[in-house]
Design a protein around this motif. Sequence first.
Motif, PDB file in Angstrom:
ATOM      1  N   ASN A  15       0.822  -1.209   0.000  1.00 48.54           N
ATOM      2  CA  ASN A  15       0.000   0.000   0.000  1.00 48.54           C
ATOM      3  C   ASN A  15       0.859   1.263   0.000  1.00 48.54           C
ATOM      4  O   ASN A  15       0.488   2.278   0.577  1.00 48.54           O
ATOM      5  CB  ASN A  15      -0.937   0.005   1.209  1.00 48.54           C
ATOM      6  N   GLU A  62       3.487   1.985   1.636  1.00 45.95           N
ATOM      7  CA  GLU A  62       3.700   2.434   3.022  1.00 45.95           C
ATOM      8  C   GLU A  62       4.907   3.362   3.164  1.00 45.95           C
ATOM      9  O   GLU A  62       4.942   4.198   4.055  1.00 45.95           O
ATOM     10  CB  GLU A  62       3.901   1.237   3.963  1.00 45.95           C
ATOM     11  N   ARG A 108       4.556   7.324   6.705  1.00 48.69           N
ATOM     12  CA  ARG A 108       3.756   8.534   6.908  1.00 48.69           C
ATOM     13  C   ARG A 108       3.843   9.041   8.343  1.00 48.69           C
ATOM     14  O   ARG A 108       3.715  10.226   8.590  1.00 48.69           O
ATOM     15  CB  ARG A 108       2.295   8.281   6.535  1.00 48.69           C
ATOM     16  N   LEU A 162      -4.569   7.112   1.214  1.00 48.04           N
ATOM     17  CA  LEU A 162      -4.585   5.980   2.133  1.00 48.04           C
ATOM     18  C   LEU A 162      -5.764   5.067   1.817  1.00 48.04           C
ATOM     19  O   LEU A 162      -6.788   5.536   1.365  1.00 48.04           O
ATOM     20  CB  LEU A 162      -4.706   6.463   3.576  1.00 48.04           C
TER      21      LEU A 162
END
Length: 256
Positions: free
Chosen positions: A141, A143, A232, A256
């Motif tokens: 994802n 990250e 993040r 997100l």
Amino acid sequence: MPQKNYWLAIGREGLLVENDNRLPCTAEPPMPMQPSSRQINLPDLDGKACKAFRPADNYDKKRFKAIDLRASFDILPHHHYNMAGKAAELLYWDDNTHFCGRCGTALEPHTDISKRCPQCGKIVWPLLATAIIVAVTRGDNDEEILLVQSKNFRGDYLGLVAGFVETGETLEECVKREVKEETGLDICDLRYFASQPWPYPCGLMVGFKAHYAGGTITLQRSELNKGGWYRRDNLPAIPGPVSLARRLIDDWKNKL
Ligand SMILES: [Zn+2]
């Protein structure tokens, strides 16, 4: 009533604006010009003619103040900032193209954005230095994002891998080469994001997104102070909103 013009006066100390942060808008030039400068026509701004020139240092310091061109991003309306950047690029070009590179004769004005050699006919336009900038992310994802600190950054923050396009190179080849040279990493899934004029002094930044494909980070010590993968929730100081780097990082951060 004589027509009013916008004046983009960019001198040694920066862009000259009225004390209330507006661009000067008057019928006549609002301050003396440097003897070696000339007025360069720009596209209309808010329906008014717009001209750039180099101001002399003896301008009215009570009425005008000099602001750094990058800092003007936070002060001027966005389209005024963009026009100031265009003015800066054209004045830089004007300052640096007095003679024909082929035969050495003094160039003459041709159009608003070109000069011509009266001897051999060569025409000279403003040059753009094209550079790429890339947000490399990894994880299912996205990250993590790859951030680096270039030795030429003007502050203690981390940004993105960036570099100039070389002659004979595609933008895609340039992105892959710069990431490999600066960090030792391979990338895939290269996608175009956006571009931005970068008038410091005559650049065009082309922004991309990419995914990590392999390798471990080996920083190019001649170019970078530090760098690594960031999540993040542990982001360091990042570039200011004037930059395409910030837009790319924000785009990743907010997804997100
Ligand atoms: Zn010539």
